[in-house]
Design a protein around this motif. Structure first.
Motif, PDB file in Angstrom:
ATOM      1  N   ILE A  14     -21.479  16.466  99.975  1.00 40.33           N
ATOM      2  CA  ILE A  14     -22.397  17.556  99.608  1.00 40.33           C
ATOM      3  C   ILE A  14     -23.268  17.139  98.427  1.00 40.33           C
ATOM      4  N   LEU A  15     -22.661  16.523  97.416  1.00 41.54           N
ATOM      5  CA  LEU A  15     -23.424  16.080  96.247  1.00 41.54           C
ATOM      6  C   LEU A  15     -24.404  14.963  96.606  1.00 41.54           C
ATOM      7  N   PHE A  16     -24.042  14.107  97.550  1.00 42.83           N
ATOM      8  CA  PHE A  16     -24.959  13.046  97.972  1.00 42.83           C
ATOM      9  C   PHE A  16     -26.236  13.642  98.552  1.00 42.83           C
ATOM     10  N   PHE A  17     -26.089  14.593  99.478  1.00 40.50           N
ATOM     11  CA  PHE A  17     -27.281  15.193 100.074  1.00 40.50           C
ATOM     12  C   PHE A  17     -28.064  16.009  99.053  1.00 40.50           C
ATOM     13  N   ALA A  18     -27.356  16.667  98.136  1.00 38.42           N
ATOM     14  CA  ALA A  18     -28.052  17.417  97.079  1.00 38.42           C
ATOM     15  C   ALA A  18     -28.853  16.475  96.194  1.00 38.42           C
ATOM     16  N   ALA A  19     -28.272  15.337  95.825  1.00 39.85           N
ATOM     17  CA  ALA A  19     -28.985  14.378  94.980  1.00 39.85           C
ATOM     18  C   ALA A  19     -30.127  13.726  95.749  1.00 39.85           C
ATOM     19  N   ASN A  22     -32.998  16.099  96.003  1.00 41.27           N
ATOM     20  CA  ASN A  22     -33.529  16.536  94.713  1.00 41.27           C
ATOM     21  C   ASN A  22     -34.448  15.492  94.104  1.00 41.27           C
ATOM     22  N   PHE A  23     -34.784  14.478  94.844  1.00 42.28           N
ATOM     23  CA  PHE A  23     -35.714  13.461  94.373  1.00 42.28           C
ATOM     24  C   PHE A  23     -36.861  13.405  95.375  1.00 42.28           C
ATOM     25  N   SER A  24     -38.014  13.890  94.962  1.00 42.63           N
ATOM     26  CA  SER A  24     -39.187  13.904  95.825  1.00 42.63           C
ATOM     27  C   SER A  24     -39.899  12.564  95.748  1.00 42.63           C
ATOM     28  N   GLU A  25     -40.399  12.099  96.882  1.00 37.37           N
ATOM     29  CA  GLU A  25     -41.118  10.829  96.900  1.00 37.37           C
ATOM     30  C   GLU A  25     -42.444  10.928  96.152  1.00 37.37           C
ATOM     31  N   LYS A  26     -43.023  12.115  96.102  1.00 35.46           N
ATOM     32  CA  LYS A  26     -44.326  12.283  95.447  1.00 35.46           C
ATOM     33  C   LYS A  26     -44.201  12.728  93.996  1.00 35.46           C
ATOM     34  N   PRO A  31     -35.133  18.213  87.549  1.00 39.53           N
ATOM     35  CA  PRO A  31     -34.225  18.158  86.386  1.00 39.53           C
ATOM     36  C   PRO A  31     -32.742  18.099  86.772  1.00 39.53           C
ATOM     37  N   TYR A  32     -32.433  18.440  88.003  1.00 47.23           N
ATOM     38  CA  TYR A  32     -31.038  18.462  88.441  1.00 47.23           C
ATOM     39  C   TYR A  32     -30.577  17.126  89.011  1.00 47.23           C
ATOM     40  N   PHE A  33     -31.496  16.189  89.241  1.00 48.72           N
ATOM     41  CA  PHE A  33     -31.131  14.940  89.918  1.00 48.72           C
ATOM     42  C   PHE A  33     -30.104  14.134  89.133  1.00 48.72           C
ATOM     43  N   LYS A  34     -30.355  13.894  87.869  1.00 48.55           N
ATOM     44  CA  LYS A  34     -29.460  13.028  87.089  1.00 48.55           C
ATOM     45  C   LYS A  34     -28.053  13.621  86.938  1.00 48.55           C
ATOM     46  N   PRO A  35     -27.901  14.914  86.610  1.00 47.40           N
ATOM     47  CA  PRO A  35     -26.530  15.460  86.538  1.00 47.40           C
ATOM     48  C   PRO A  35     -25.807  15.436  87.885  1.00 47.40           C
ATOM     49  N   ILE A  36     -26.541  15.706  88.970  1.00 45.73           N
ATOM     50  CA  ILE A  36     -25.910  15.669  90.291  1.00 45.73           C
ATOM     51  C   ILE A  36     -25.491  14.240  90.627  1.00 45.73           C
ATOM     52  N   THR A  87     -26.654   3.104  97.241  1.00 47.06           N
ATOM     53  CA  THR A  87     -27.847   2.330  97.577  1.00 47.06           C
ATOM     54  C   THR A  87     -28.984   3.226  98.030  1.00 47.06           C
ATOM     55  N   ALA A  88     -28.681   4.238  98.837  1.00 46.13           N
ATOM     56  CA  ALA A  88     -29.724   5.150  99.306  1.00 46.13           C
ATOM     57  C   ALA A  88     -30.359   5.904  98.139  1.00 46.13           C
ATOM     58  N   LEU A  89     -29.544   6.345  97.191  1.00 46.46           N
ATOM     59  CA  LEU A  89     -30.090   7.063  96.036  1.00 46.46           C
ATOM     60  C   LEU A  89     -30.923   6.147  95.147  1.00 46.46           C
ATOM     61  N   ILE A  90     -30.485   4.924  94.953  1.00 46.99           N
ATOM     62  CA  ILE A  90     -31.238   4.000  94.104  1.00 46.99           C
ATOM     63  C   ILE A  90     -32.555   3.610  94.766  1.00 46.99           C
ATOM     64  N   LYS A  91     -32.531   3.368  96.083  1.00 45.61           N
ATOM     65  CA  LYS A  91     -33.780   3.050  96.772  1.00 45.61           C
ATOM     66  C   LYS A  91     -34.747   4.225  96.714  1.00 45.61           C
ATOM     67  N   ARG A  92     -34.231   5.423  96.868  1.00 43.80           N
ATOM     68  CA  ARG A  92     -35.083   6.620  96.797  1.00 43.80           C
ATOM     69  C   ARG A  92     -35.681   6.740  95.397  1.00 43.80           C
ATOM     70  N   LYS A  93     -34.872   6.470  94.387  1.00 44.37           N
ATOM     71  CA  LYS A  93     -35.328   6.570  93.005  1.00 44.37           C
ATOM     72  C   LYS A  93     -36.395   5.521  92.695  1.00 44.37           C
ATOM     73  N   LYS A  94     -36.285   4.329  93.275  1.00 43.99           N
ATOM     74  CA  LYS A  94     -37.258   3.265  93.036  1.00 43.99           C
ATOM     75  C   LYS A  94     -38.517   3.414  93.885  1.00 43.99           C
ATOM     76  N   GLY A  95     -38.538   4.378  94.796  1.00 39.74           N
ATOM     77  CA  GLY A  95     -39.709   4.601  95.625  1.00 39.74           C
ATOM     78  C   GLY A  95     -39.776   3.715  96.854  1.00 39.74           C
ATOM     79  N   GLN A  96     -38.687   3.057  97.189  1.00 38.48           N
ATOM     80  CA  GLN A  96     -38.649   2.210  98.376  1.00 38.48           C
ATOM     81  C   GLN A  96     -38.242   3.044  99.583  1.00 38.48           C
ATOM     82  N   ALA A  97     -38.469   2.495 100.767  1.00 43.09           N
ATOM     83  CA  ALA A  97     -38.086   3.201 101.993  1.00 43.09           C
ATOM     84  C   ALA A  97     -36.572   3.343 102.050  1.00 43.09           C
TER      85      ALA A  97
END
Length: 130
Positions: A14-19, A22-26, A31-36, A87-97
């Motif tokens: 649940i927390l994985f999908f929430a995190a 909670n990170f938009s590509e655009k 503000p909730y991304f880092k605590p989640i 890995t999915a969260l880090i790639k999303r955070k870096k703006g990669q596919a």
């Protein structure tokens, strides 16, 4: 211990999908991304430690019920699930596919859950007394 393990991975999923969402590509992170994300890491550690504890209990019990190969495959699947989540969260955070990694994560989680269901401590095995 098995109840803590199940609760930990349910909350981690649940927390994985929430995190992840909670990170938009655009616009970037909410503000909730880092605590989640930090809470998800705590639950990932709980999942790994409780799974390791269950693995040690099963191997040290000396039961001849077999299933040790399935248990080892489930352990590998659990470690892969945790690694793919991060890995999915880090790639999303870096703006990669990251959509391919998201789908790979979902598939590995489902396979790992199915392996857990058919193992000796799983609900199907206990239901039929296997």
């Amino acid at each position: 211990m098995i109840h803590m393990h199940i609760l930990s991975w349910v909350v981690a999923i649940i927390l994985f999908f929430a995190a992840y969402f909670n990170f938009s590509e655009k616009q970037g992170a909410t503000p909730y991304f880092k605590p989640i994300h930090m809470l998800l890491r705590v639950f990932m550690v709980l999942v790994l430690f409780s799974g390791l504890w269950l693995l040690i209990q099963e191997f040290s019990s000396g039961s001849q019920g077999g299933g040790h190969m399935l248990l080892t495959l489930k352990m590998v699947g659990g470690i892969a699930s945790v690694a793919l989540m991060e890995t999915a969260l880090i790639k999303r955070k870096k703006g990669q596919a990251s959509h391919g990694i998201l789908w790979a994560t979902i598939i590995v989680i489902i396979i790992t859950m199915l392996l857990g269901i058919i193992l000796p401590w799983g609900p199907i095995s206990q239901l039929f007394g296997m």
